[in-house]
Design a protein around this motif. Sequence first.
Motif, PDB file in Angstrom:
ATOM      1  N   MET A 157       0.856  -1.177   0.000  1.00 59.10           N
ATOM      2  CA  MET A 157       0.000   0.000   0.000  1.00 59.10           C
ATOM      3  C   MET A 157       0.899   1.237   0.000  1.00 59.10           C
ATOM      4  N   ASN A 158       0.597   2.198  -0.818  1.00 59.41           N
ATOM      5  CA  ASN A 158       1.415   3.409  -0.843  1.00 59.41           C
ATOM      6  C   ASN A 158       0.858   4.444   0.135  1.00 59.41           C
ATOM      7  N   PRO A 159       1.641   5.499   0.448  1.00 57.61           N
ATOM      8  CA  PRO A 159       1.196   6.487   1.429  1.00 57.61           C
ATOM      9  C   PRO A 159      -0.159   7.113   1.127  1.00 57.61           C
ATOM     10  N   ALA A 160      -0.452   7.370  -0.134  1.00 58.70           N
ATOM     11  CA  ALA A 160      -1.740   7.985  -0.484  1.00 58.70           C
ATOM     12  C   ALA A 160      -2.901   7.049  -0.151  1.00 58.70           C
ATOM     13  N   GLN A 161      -2.729   5.753  -0.397  1.00 54.87           N
ATOM     14  CA  GLN A 161      -3.789   4.792  -0.090  1.00 54.87           C
ATOM     15  C   GLN A 161      -3.987   4.661   1.414  1.00 54.87           C
ATOM     16  N   ILE A 162      -2.899   4.648   2.175  1.00 54.36           N
ATOM     17  CA  ILE A 162      -2.992   4.537   3.623  1.00 54.36           C
ATOM     18  C   ILE A 162      -3.675   5.770   4.196  1.00 54.36           C
ATOM     19  N   ALA A 163      -3.359   6.938   3.657  1.00 52.91           N
ATOM     20  CA  ALA A 163      -3.931   8.185   4.163  1.00 52.91           C
ATOM     21  C   ALA A 163      -5.451   8.175   4.081  1.00 52.91           C
ATOM     22  N   MET A 164      -5.999   7.440   3.137  1.00 58.81           N
ATOM     23  CA  MET A 164      -7.444   7.411   2.967  1.00 58.81           C
ATOM     24  C   MET A 164      -8.111   6.357   3.840  1.00 58.81           C
ATOM     25  N   THR A 165      -7.353   5.499   4.503  1.00 63.64           N
ATOM     26  CA  THR A 165      -7.949   4.431   5.277  1.00 63.64           C
ATOM     27  C   THR A 165      -8.232   4.853   6.709  1.00 63.64           C
ATOM     28  N   LYS A 166      -7.227   4.939   7.537  1.00 66.15           N
ATOM     29  CA  LYS A 166      -7.457   5.290   8.931  1.00 66.15           C
ATOM     30  C   LYS A 166      -6.389   6.261   9.397  1.00 66.15           C
ATOM     31  N   PRO A 167      -6.693   7.029  10.447  1.00 71.93           N
ATOM     32  CA  PRO A 167      -5.693   7.971  10.945  1.00 71.93           C
ATOM     33  C   PRO A 167      -4.562   7.226  11.660  1.00 71.93           C
ATOM     34  N   THR A 168      -3.352   7.397  11.147  1.00 72.08           N
ATOM     35  CA  THR A 168      -2.183   6.756  11.719  1.00 72.08           C
ATOM     36  C   THR A 168      -0.980   7.676  11.604  1.00 72.08           C
ATOM     37  N   VAL A 169       0.007   7.441  12.448  1.00 73.85           N
ATOM     38  CA  VAL A 169       1.313   8.052  12.277  1.00 73.85           C
ATOM     39  C   VAL A 169       2.015   7.231  11.212  1.00 73.85           C
ATOM     40  N   HIS A 170       2.634   7.880  10.255  1.00 73.23           N
ATOM     41  CA  HIS A 170       3.329   7.180   9.182  1.00 73.23           C
ATOM     42  C   HIS A 170       4.813   7.079   9.501  1.00 73.23           C
ATOM     43  N   VAL A 171       5.335   5.869   9.453  1.00 71.04           N
ATOM     44  CA  VAL A 171       6.745   5.593   9.705  1.00 71.04           C
ATOM     45  C   VAL A 171       7.341   5.044   8.415  1.00 71.04           C
ATOM     46  N   LEU A 172       8.251   5.802   7.809  1.00 72.69           N
ATOM     47  CA  LEU A 172       8.895   5.380   6.571  1.00 72.69           C
ATOM     48  C   LEU A 172      10.374   5.152   6.849  1.00 72.69           C
ATOM     49  N   CYS A 173      10.876   4.009   6.443  1.00 71.11           N
ATOM     50  CA  CYS A 173      12.259   3.631   6.715  1.00 71.11           C
ATOM     51  C   CYS A 173      12.973   3.296   5.417  1.00 71.11           C
ATOM     52  N   SER A 174      14.235   3.702   5.318  1.00 71.61           N
ATOM     53  CA  SER A 174      15.038   3.276   4.178  1.00 71.61           C
ATOM     54  C   SER A 174      15.477   1.836   4.422  1.00 71.61           C
ATOM     55  N   SER A 175      15.948   1.195   3.380  1.00 72.22           N
ATOM     56  CA  SER A 175      16.302  -0.223   3.493  1.00 72.22           C
ATOM     57  C   SER A 175      17.506  -0.462   4.397  1.00 72.22           C
ATOM     58  N   ASP A 176      18.297   0.573   4.710  1.00 74.90           N
ATOM     59  CA  ASP A 176      19.456   0.385   5.591  1.00 74.90           C
ATOM     60  C   ASP A 176      19.178   0.748   7.046  1.00 74.90           C
ATOM     61  N   THR A 177      17.915   0.966   7.406  1.00 78.54           N
ATOM     62  CA  THR A 177      17.558   1.277   8.784  1.00 78.54           C
ATOM     63  C   THR A 177      17.744   0.029   9.644  1.00 78.54           C
ATOM     64  N   PRO A 178      18.444   0.133  10.774  1.00 82.25           N
ATOM     65  CA  PRO A 178      18.606  -1.020  11.657  1.00 82.25           C
ATOM     66  C   PRO A 178      17.250  -1.530  12.173  1.00 82.25           C
ATOM     67  N   LYS A 179      17.056  -2.830  12.102  1.00 83.93           N
ATOM     68  CA  LYS A 179      15.770  -3.436  12.510  1.00 83.93           C
ATOM     69  C   LYS A 179      15.444  -3.142  13.972  1.00 83.93           C
ATOM     70  N   ASN A 180      16.478  -3.172  14.850  1.00 80.69           N
ATOM     71  CA  ASN A 180      16.202  -2.921  16.260  1.00 80.69           C
ATOM     72  C   ASN A 180      15.742  -1.478  16.492  1.00 80.69           C
ATOM     73  N   ALA A 181      16.201  -0.541  15.678  1.00 81.49           N
ATOM     74  CA  ALA A 181      15.750   0.841  15.801  1.00 81.49           C
ATOM     75  C   ALA A 181      14.278   0.966  15.399  1.00 81.49           C
ATOM     76  N   ILE A 182      13.908   0.289  14.334  1.00 80.07           N
ATOM     77  CA  ILE A 182      12.502   0.308  13.905  1.00 80.07           C
ATOM     78  C   ILE A 182      11.626  -0.264  15.013  1.00 80.07           C
ATOM     79  N   GLN A 183      12.049  -1.389  15.561  1.00 82.33           N
ATOM     80  CA  GLN A 183      11.272  -2.045  16.617  1.00 82.33           C
ATOM     81  C   GLN A 183      11.090  -1.124  17.827  1.00 82.33           C
TER      82      GLN A 183
END
Length: 120
Positions: A1-27
């Motif tokens: 789902m892309n950001p525009a589609q998510i924006a139309m579904t429910k109110p959420t904080v959007h967290v976007l990560c690049s592919s080199d983001t450490p997994k433990n930081a995301i968690q």
Amino acid sequence: MNPAQIAMTKPTVHVLCSSDTPKNAIQQLLYGLEEEGIPCEAWTEEEGNALGLAWKGAQASRLEVGVGMDGQAAVLHISKLEYEKPLFQIPVRSIGQVRILGANAARLVKKLPLKPLEGR
């Protein structure tokens, strides 16, 4: 789902990560959001830096709050701020601070005082 589609579904904080983001930081970031009880949507973008990803997330979020992360930084942005002036930008290796950043993203939505963070 892309950001525009998510924006139309429910109110959420959007967290976007690049592919080199450490997994433990995301968690840890997601734990911070979860502790405050605010829903989020998280996904990986192939290109982009933390600032650009946070801005993109904030612009697409119905809650107007976005977090961007890459291999170096975690950034908290809100849609009403200028692109170059995020609310917080911290090193992604500071795992405890990343968790607080997640909690602060949720606290912005709930209009609660923010927890202290090292960095700007």
